[in-house]
Design an enzyme around this catalytic site. Structure first.
Site, PDB file in Angstrom:
ATOM      1  N   GLU A   1      -0.765  -5.713   3.186  1.00  0.00           N
ATOM      2  CA  GLU A   1      -0.756  -4.790   4.313  1.00  0.00           C
ATOM      3  C   GLU A   1      -0.780  -5.484   5.669  1.00  0.00           C
ATOM      4  O   GLU A   1      -1.365  -6.544   5.830  1.00  0.00           O
ATOM      5  CB  GLU A   1      -1.877  -3.743   4.201  1.00  0.00           C
ATOM      6  CG  GLU A   1      -3.263  -4.304   4.085  1.00  0.00           C
ATOM      7  CD  GLU A   1      -4.283  -3.209   3.719  1.00  0.00           C
ATOM      8  OE1 GLU A   1      -3.897  -2.186   3.126  1.00  0.00           O
ATOM      9  OE2 GLU A   1      -5.468  -3.398   4.045  1.00  0.00           O
TER      10      GLU A   1
ATOM     11  N   ASN B   1      -1.228   5.501   3.228  1.00  0.00           N
ATOM     12  CA  ASN B   1      -1.391   6.179   1.939  1.00  0.00           C
ATOM     13  C   ASN B   1      -2.620   7.075   2.028  1.00  0.00           C
ATOM     14  O   ASN B   1      -3.693   6.619   2.415  1.00  0.00           O
ATOM     15  CB  ASN B   1      -1.576   5.088   0.854  1.00  0.00           C
ATOM     16  CG  ASN B   1      -1.715   5.674  -0.537  1.00  0.00           C
ATOM     17  OD1 ASN B   1      -1.742   6.889  -0.705  1.00  0.00           O
ATOM     18  ND2 ASN B   1      -1.816   4.791  -1.523  1.00  0.00           N
TER      19      ASN B   1
ATOM     20  N   THR C   1      -1.619   2.563  -8.073  1.00  0.00           N
ATOM     21  CA  THR C   1      -2.703   3.263  -8.756  1.00  0.00           C
ATOM     22  C   THR C   1      -2.142   4.355  -9.670  1.00  0.00           C
ATOM     23  O   THR C   1      -2.608   4.539 -10.797  1.00  0.00           O
ATOM     24  CB  THR C   1      -3.675   3.847  -7.720  1.00  0.00           C
ATOM     25  OG1 THR C   1      -4.124   2.766  -6.896  1.00  0.00           O
ATOM     26  CG2 THR C   1      -4.858   4.497  -8.382  1.00  0.00           C
TER      27      THR C   1
ATOM     28  N   SER D   1      -5.465   5.623  -0.508  1.00  0.00           N
ATOM     29  CA  SER D   1      -5.296   4.174  -0.622  1.00  0.00           C
ATOM     30  C   SER D   1      -6.524   3.536  -1.282  1.00  0.00           C
ATOM     31  O   SER D   1      -7.662   3.840  -0.920  1.00  0.00           O
ATOM     32  CB  SER D   1      -5.088   3.603   0.776  1.00  0.00           C
ATOM     33  OG  SER D   1      -4.877   2.220   0.683  1.00  0.00           O
ATOM     34  N   SER D   2      -6.258   2.654  -2.243  1.00  0.00           N
ATOM     35  CA  SER D   2      -7.370   1.951  -2.893  1.00  0.00           C
ATOM     36  C   SER D   2      -7.898   0.915  -1.916  1.00  0.00           C
ATOM     37  O   SER D   2      -7.147   0.052  -1.473  1.00  0.00           O
ATOM     38  CB  SER D   2      -6.895   1.241  -4.159  1.00  0.00           C
ATOM     39  OG  SER D   2      -6.054   2.077  -4.902  1.00  0.00           O
TER      40      SER D   2
ATOM     41  N   GLY E   1      -2.439  -3.362  -2.053  1.00  0.00           N
ATOM     42  CA  GLY E   1      -1.163  -4.000  -1.751  1.00  0.00           C
ATOM     43  C   GLY E   1      -1.204  -4.745  -0.429  1.00  0.00           C
ATOM     44  O   GLY E   1      -2.088  -4.552   0.402  1.00  0.00           O
TER      45      GLY E   1
ATOM     46  N   SER F   1       0.831  -1.197   0.000  1.00  0.00           N
ATOM     47  CA  SER F   1       0.000   0.000   0.000  1.00  0.00           C
ATOM     48  C   SER F   1       0.874   1.258   0.000  1.00  0.00           C
ATOM     49  O   SER F   1       1.791   1.376   0.795  1.00  0.00           O
ATOM     50  CB  SER F   1      -0.901  -0.036   1.233  1.00  0.00           C
ATOM     51  OG  SER F   1      -1.678   1.128   1.238  1.00  0.00           O
ATOM     52  N   GLY F   2       0.585   2.151  -0.924  1.00  0.00           N
ATOM     53  CA  GLY F   2       1.336   3.409  -0.989  1.00  0.00           C
ATOM     54  C   GLY F   2       2.587   3.323  -1.838  1.00  0.00           C
ATOM     55  O   GLY F   2       3.370   4.253  -1.915  1.00  0.00           O
TER      56      GLY F   2
HETATM   57  N1  LIG Z   1       5.022   8.028 -10.221  1.00  0.00           N
HETATM   58  C1  LIG Z   1       4.695   8.827  -9.216  1.00  0.00           C
HETATM   59  N2  LIG Z   1       4.997  10.126  -9.275  1.00  0.00           N
HETATM   60  C2  LIG Z   1       4.688  10.949  -8.247  1.00  0.00           C
HETATM   61  N3  LIG Z   1       4.075  10.560  -7.125  1.00  0.00           N
HETATM   62  C3  LIG Z   1       3.751   9.260  -6.990  1.00  0.00           C
HETATM   63  C4  LIG Z   1       4.035   8.326  -8.039  1.00  0.00           C
HETATM   64  N4  LIG Z   1       3.598   7.136  -7.637  1.00  0.00           N
HETATM   65  C5  LIG Z   1       3.059   7.326  -6.405  1.00  0.00           C
HETATM   66  N5  LIG Z   1       3.133   8.589  -6.022  1.00  0.00           N
HETATM   67  C6  LIG Z   1       2.679   9.176  -4.743  1.00  0.00           C
HETATM   68  O1  LIG Z   1       2.398   8.132  -3.849  1.00  0.00           O
HETATM   69  C7  LIG Z   1       1.049   8.134  -3.435  1.00  0.00           C
HETATM   70  C8  LIG Z   1       0.524   6.714  -3.286  1.00  0.00           C
HETATM   71  O2  LIG Z   1       0.470   6.076  -4.517  1.00  0.00           O
HETATM   72  P1  LIG Z   1      -0.708   5.092  -4.937  1.00  0.00           P
HETATM   73  O3  LIG Z   1      -1.999   5.597  -4.445  1.00  0.00           O
HETATM   74  O4  LIG Z   1      -0.544   4.829  -6.357  1.00  0.00           O
HETATM   75  O5  LIG Z   1      -0.311   3.826  -4.098  1.00  0.00           O
HETATM   76  P2  LIG Z   1      -0.956   2.373  -4.206  1.00  0.00           P
HETATM   77  O6  LIG Z   1       0.173   1.472  -4.418  1.00  0.00           O
HETATM   78  O7  LIG Z   1      -2.042   2.376  -5.169  1.00  0.00           O
HETATM   79  O8  LIG Z   1      -1.474   2.170  -2.742  1.00  0.00           O
HETATM   80  P3  LIG Z   1      -2.767   1.355  -2.235  1.00  0.00           P
HETATM   81  O9  LIG Z   1      -2.422  -0.060  -2.279  1.00  0.00           O
HETATM   82  O10 LIG Z   1      -2.926   1.882  -0.885  1.00  0.00           O
HETATM   83  O11 LIG Z   1      -3.875   1.746  -3.133  1.00  0.00           O
HETATM   84  C9  LIG Z   1       0.314   8.914  -4.493  1.00  0.00           C
HETATM   85  O12 LIG Z   1      -0.829   9.527  -3.990  1.00  0.00           O
HETATM   86  C10 LIG Z   1       1.365   9.926  -4.933  1.00  0.00           C
HETATM   87  O13 LIG Z   1       1.379  10.998  -4.021  1.00  0.00           O
HETATM   88 MG   LIG Z   2      -4.017   2.188  -5.081  1.00  0.00          MG
END
Ligand SMILES: Nc1ncnc2c1ncn2[C@@H]1O[C@H](COP(=O)(O)OP(=O)(O)OP(=O)(O)O)[C@@H](O)[C@H]1O
Ligand SMILES: [Mg+2]
Length: 1010
Positions: free
Chosen positions: A384, A155, A108, A158-159, A382, A103-104
């Site tokens: 967790e 996050n 996404t 977070s999804s 992800g 997660s994070g």
């Molecule tokens: N390529 C990127 N460029 C800039 N910031 C990023 C990038 N990837 C992630 N982030 C930052 O990290 C944060 C978390 O990313 P994201 O929501 O994609 O995580 P996730 O893996 O989908 O988590 P979860 O499993 O909780 O959904 C985003 O809100 C953004 O601020």
């Molecule tokens: Mg996500």
């Protein structure tokens, strides 16, 4: 500049000299700190969350990656997306991109970057519905994140649901639609949030983003701390005020009607209000303490207050055909309320996903024809570990196990298959296979899910503690399972409460409390009926089971665990049928910092993602492999035998020749279609030499291109000249044709076409016109002359000269008679002709002329004002004055050379006076005469013709002829005037002088009569 020069560390872990965790971490850290967030392991991209806006996603980057091989550019998600799209196009394969990580870690975000890329590279100027699909695919994230994402401690966005999206392409490989599948929404979050976390974003968007009027309509106040469902964890404000607007826009973009949008927000409001309903007990009866709250909820859900009240406080049970009502106790009522809230939200979410799908689905009738291939994108929550982990975390972590399993299967399988296909011996690589953990969860009968299900199905009272006992019993010997019961010394696990699973990603202790309930996912039928009867059609449609008769015995619904397991299995099946691409996301730290690289945290992820094994497997003895054609294309400049083109039979031979020349053969193996390179050194050498050659090649290419451009220009010029030539010919031809047409009757015309207007010639025909006009003139002259015998031509010519000189200023000039020229040599004109002839012969001997052109008796007037009878001869060189017949025509030796004459003057009348002007002191003033008489005919024209012709022959200029009754003369160096005057009664002409003026008297019949 080439890619390798900009690189930091190695861009592909396969190229590490030594594959150790230490080296791996060093490379990852070095790259991360230099802002290189992507690194490959073969075709797998490792992405480290930068936690800052990176300037690497613009159109310039999109163009750079479009249609390029992975190794041609620095690692990027775009390269993976392009590879997936290229496979779909070129191999006509379904592909999928699996994004995993905790997660994070950026899953996404990565999925959005992929969408953006695919939307950008598919036909930019395509039809309306493709544009629509592309927009909609991107917009769908906005809505899904509003309702499916929440701020967690890991996050901010977070999804809280799993997402699999198919992007569907037609036979032209344009996106024509899509379909989103959602997995297990974490609905427990609706009624309970841990410290520091929040409920789903939509609640805060509504409370903080909607207008006052909207809130009033829903009976809400702005403050989330007023609501039980939003005040347990954090009430931190993120960007929801703006996000609310964005969500509204996205709804509109999808064509959600205003009723639909209203129902959505009203339902969200209803859930908030529902959370605030409190129960009490009065006279042993359960009551709703805040009736107003009930009223609001009923209104929002479009049901009657009475029905809502009943559903919340009692349940109807059908047993043996009888219907009984049973009052809830307080905790049952509270449980029911919360279950209701969760269910309303879950159904709303599912309905929204379906509604989005309806907007992006490929229209049915066109489906068969247009739909062809898909790219699937998997973005699932992800792995967790929370303080307290329950059934949700259990499912989520199981899901990650499944994806890891899939990764192992596919990557290993692919590798192995490739080696087999290429006929290269496969070296076995040790790696951790997590199948054992998947089995622990999903195995029939013995797996955890099966055990929980069994407990749920047992009739009678069975609680969570008993469930744990059952699990301990069945799983006692499993390597990846333990509990306090099984390991009494393990103080981290609570007695009769916790069990631990050793996941591939680490140990997780789960609390069994609530497992049974959550797995059963009980929702009293009463609520289903209540909402089925809602006056809001959309809400009603979300609850079709509510239509069922109370007495009807319903089949036991599947448990939450089983539903999830099945959906995972479906997803895995879907992915197995596709060509997979992987993005493995890594979270660099837990504080969302853009600079911190927490080695312990990262190393942990590298370990459990099995990245090192991935490198080993990928390498399996060889760091690089490449199809022969592509290899040759990239390195052919390194050998004289392969540059610019290899002449041998196959690309494989070409590669062999090249590697032989470079003495690299020992480090390579030849597969059936690919070359395998063992050590990174070899690859680097090839790359280095290639880089050194590139400037030369560029110069060579420039040379070629310049040559090509010059040749092209030359050809164009030649072509232009041909066109011009043909065009000119055409113009000329058409000009000639016009001329021919105009002049076709010229021969029959009186003036032989002199009056015909010439057409304007084309530019190219100007010279031709000049010549043609001359030709026409000559021809016309010839036609005119044809009427005359040839013997008359000399005279005609002279007459023309005279006529031209006189310009019609004198009417009579002897044009009608025959011009005989040397009159004095004729007996009819001169009785002393023989004396004349012998005199001129003498002159001829001394003066050297050829012919006598003209001769005549004259009366001459001199500077002494005397007039005397004399004679003149005009020869081809000069005019001679001779004495009269009495003096035997003696040469007076006063000749005037014809070229020295400056002009001639005559009168317009019939007299025969003629004056030859020159630059000498004396002009020659003579009147042409007969032997003893006046001339009967006019000889002025004849003498002028001869003199003018000769003058022209000498000087190429026309001699000016002045025709007037009075003109100036020069006698003895003095300017005088001659006036020709007709005098009545005068018979013969004669000079009279009166001082300055010399009067030449003529008979009146001689007067000018033009
Ligand atoms: N390529 C990127 N460029 C800039 N910031 C990023 C990038 N990837 C992630 N982030 C930052 O990290 C944060 C978390 O990313 P994201 O929501 O994609 O995580 P996730 O893996 O989908 O988590 P979860 O499993 O909780 O959904 C985003 O809100 C953004 O601020
Ligand atoms: Mg996500």
């Amino acid at each position: 500049m080439t890619m390798r020069e900009q690189e930091v560390g190695v861009f592909d872990f396969v190229l590490l000299d030594e594959i150790t965790l230490e080296k791996f971490m060093q490379n990852l850290q070095k790259r991360y700190q230099a802002g290189k967030i992507y690194t490959y392991i073969g075709e797998v991209a490792i992405s480290v969350n930068p936690y800052r806006v990176m300037n690497i996603y613009g159109n310039d980057y999109i163009n750079k990656y479009k249609n390029r091989e992975l190794f041609e550019n620095p690692p990027h998600i775009y390269a993976i997306a392009d590879a997936a799209y290229r496979d779909l196009r070129q191999q006509n394969k379904d592909t999928c991109i699996v994004i995993s990580g905790e997660s994070g870690s950026g899953k996404t975000e990565a999925s959005k970057i992929i969408m953006k890329y695919i939307a950008a590279v598919t036909n930019a100027h395509s039809q309306h519905d493709i544009e629509r699909v592309k927009n909609v695919l991107i917009q769908s994230n906005t809505i899904l994140e509003t309702f499916g994402n929440a701020k967690t401690n890991r996050n901010d966005n977070s999804s809280r649901f799993g997402k699999y999206m198919d992007i569907e392409f037609d036979f032209k490989h344009e996106p024509v639609g899509g379909i989103i599948t959602n997995f297990l929404l974490e609905k427990s979050r609706i009624v309970q949030q841990q410290e520091g976390e929040r409920n789903f974003h939509c609640f805060y968007q509504l409370l903080r983003g909607a207008s006052d009027a909207e809130l009033k309509q829903y009976g809400l106040t702005r403050d989330p701390s007023n609501y039980h469902f939003t005040n347990q964890g954090s009430t931190e404000t993120l960007s929801e005020r703006n996000d609310y607007k964005t969500t509204q826009q996205a709804f509109k973009a999808f064509g959600f009607s205003s009723e639909e949008i209203n129902t959505i927000w009203r339902t969200v409001a209803a859930i908030l209000q529902l959370g605030n309903i409190e129960f009490g007990v009065q006279d042993d009866e359960i009551v709703i303490k805040n009736q107003n709250q009930l009223k609001t909820v009923s209104k929002l859900l479009c049901v009657t207050e009475a029905e809502a009240s009943t559903a919340l406080t009692q349940r109807v049970i059908a047993a043996h055909g009888d219907i009984m009502k049973k009052q809830h106790d307080k905790s049952q009522a509270e449980f029911g309320r919360d279950a209701f809230a969760k269910a309303i939200y879950e159904r709303l979410f599912t309905w929204i996903v379906e509604r989005i799908n309806r907007a992006i689905e490929v229209p049915n009738k066109k489906l068969a024809k247009r739909f062809n291939r898909v790219i699937g994108v998997v973005d699932i929550y992800g792995f967790e570990i929370f303080e307290k982990n329950s059934l949700e975390q259990f499912c989520i972590n199981y899901c990650n196990e499944k994806l890891q399993q899939l990764f192992i299967e596919l990557v290993l399988k692919q590798e192995q298959e490739e080696y087999q296909r290429e006929g290269i011996a496969w070296t076995n690589v040790e790696y951790f296979n997590n199948q054992i953990i998947c089995d622990l969860v999903e195995a029939p009968h013995k797996g955890i899910i099966a055990i929980i299900d069994e407990a749920c199905m047992t009739v009678g009272k069975i609680n969570d503690e008993m469930l744990l006992e059952a699990m301990d019993k069945k799983l006692a010997h499993h390597k990846h399972y333990s509990s306090r019961q099984l390991k009494p010394m393990d103080k981290e696990l609570k007695h009769k409460q916790d069990f631990r699973i050793t996941h591939y990603a680490g140990d997780v202790a789960y609390s069994i409390i609530g497992f049974i309930e959550k797995n059963k996912d009980t929702l009293y039928q009463d609520f289903k009926r209540l909402l089925y009867h809602s006056n809001d059609k959309i809400i009603s449609s979300m609850w079709p089971e509510g239509a069922q008769d109370i007495t009807k015995i319903t089949k036991r619904p599947l448990t939450a665990g089983t539903i999830f397991m099945k959906s995972m299995s479906d997803l895995v099946q879907t992915l197995l049928s596709k060509e997979p691409f992987y993005i493995r996301c890594i979270k660099p730290n837990d504080s969302k910092s853009s600079v911190l690289f927490d080695e312990v945290r990262v190393e942990h992820q590298v370990r459990y993602l099995g990245l090192l094994e991935n490198v080993r497997v990928r390498r399996a003895g060889f760091v690089h492999r490449q199809r022969y054609d592509k290899f040759l294309l990239r390195y052919k400049m390194l050998s004289q035998y392969t540059w610019p083109n290899f002449k041998g039979p196959t690309d494989r031979d070409g590669v062999r020749v090249l590697l032989e020349e470079k003495r690299l053969l020992n480090d390579c193996k030849f597969g059936h279609t690919k070359i395998f390179i063992r050590s990174p050194r070899t690859l680097f050498q090839l790359e280095r030499e290639r880089n050194e050659m590139i400037p030369n090649i560029i110069i060579f290419l420039q040379k070629q291109v310049r040559g090509w451009i010059a040749r092209q220009n030359y050809k164009k010029m030649k072509a232009a000249m041909t066109i011009m030539r043909v065009y000119r010919q055409l113009k000329l031809r058409s000009y000639i044709a016009t001329l021919a047409q105009r002049f076709q009757h010229a021969k029959k015309m009186r003036d032989f076409g002199k009056s015909i207007q010439w057409p304007t010639p084309p530019i190219v025909g100007r010279r031709a016109e000049y010549h043609l006009k001359q030709m026409h003139g000559n021809w016309r002259a010839a036609m005119i002359l044809k009427r005359y015998p040839r013997s008359e031509w000399p005279q005609l010519r002279l007459q023309i000269i005279t006529a031209t000189a006189l310009k019609k200023r004198r009417k009579y000039w002897g044009q009608e008679r025959k011009w005989l020229g040397n009159y004095l040599g004729m007996s009819t004109e001169n009785s002393n002709y023989s004396s004349f002839n012998s005199s001129v012969n003498n002159i001829k001997n001394t003066e050297q002329y050829h012919h006598i052109l003209f001769s005549s008796f004259v009366k001459k007037f001199n500077k002494c004002n005397k007039s005397a009878d004399r004679s003149i001869i005009v020869t081809d060189t000069a005019i001679y004055k001779l004495d009269g017949a009495k003096n035997k025509f003696k040469n007076m030796k006063r000749s005037i050379a014809i070229r020295e004459i400056s002009s001639i003057s005559i009168s317009p009348g019939r007299d025969q006076l003629i004056v030859f002007h020159s630059h000498h002191n004396n002009d020659l003033i003579v009147n042409l005469q007969g032997e003893h008489t006046q001339l009967k005919d006019d000889r002025i024209g004849e003498i002028i013709g001869h003199v003018c012709k000769k003058y022209y022959d000498y000087t190429n200029r026309d001699l000016p002829v002045n025709v007037a009754s009075t003109f100036s003369v020069n006698l003895g160096g003095k300017p005088r005037k001659i006036s020709i005057e007709a005098v009545a009664g005068v018979e013969n002409v004669g000079f009279k002088h009166a001082g300055q003026i010399i009067v030449f008297e003529v008979p009146s019949s001689y007067a000018s009569s033009i």
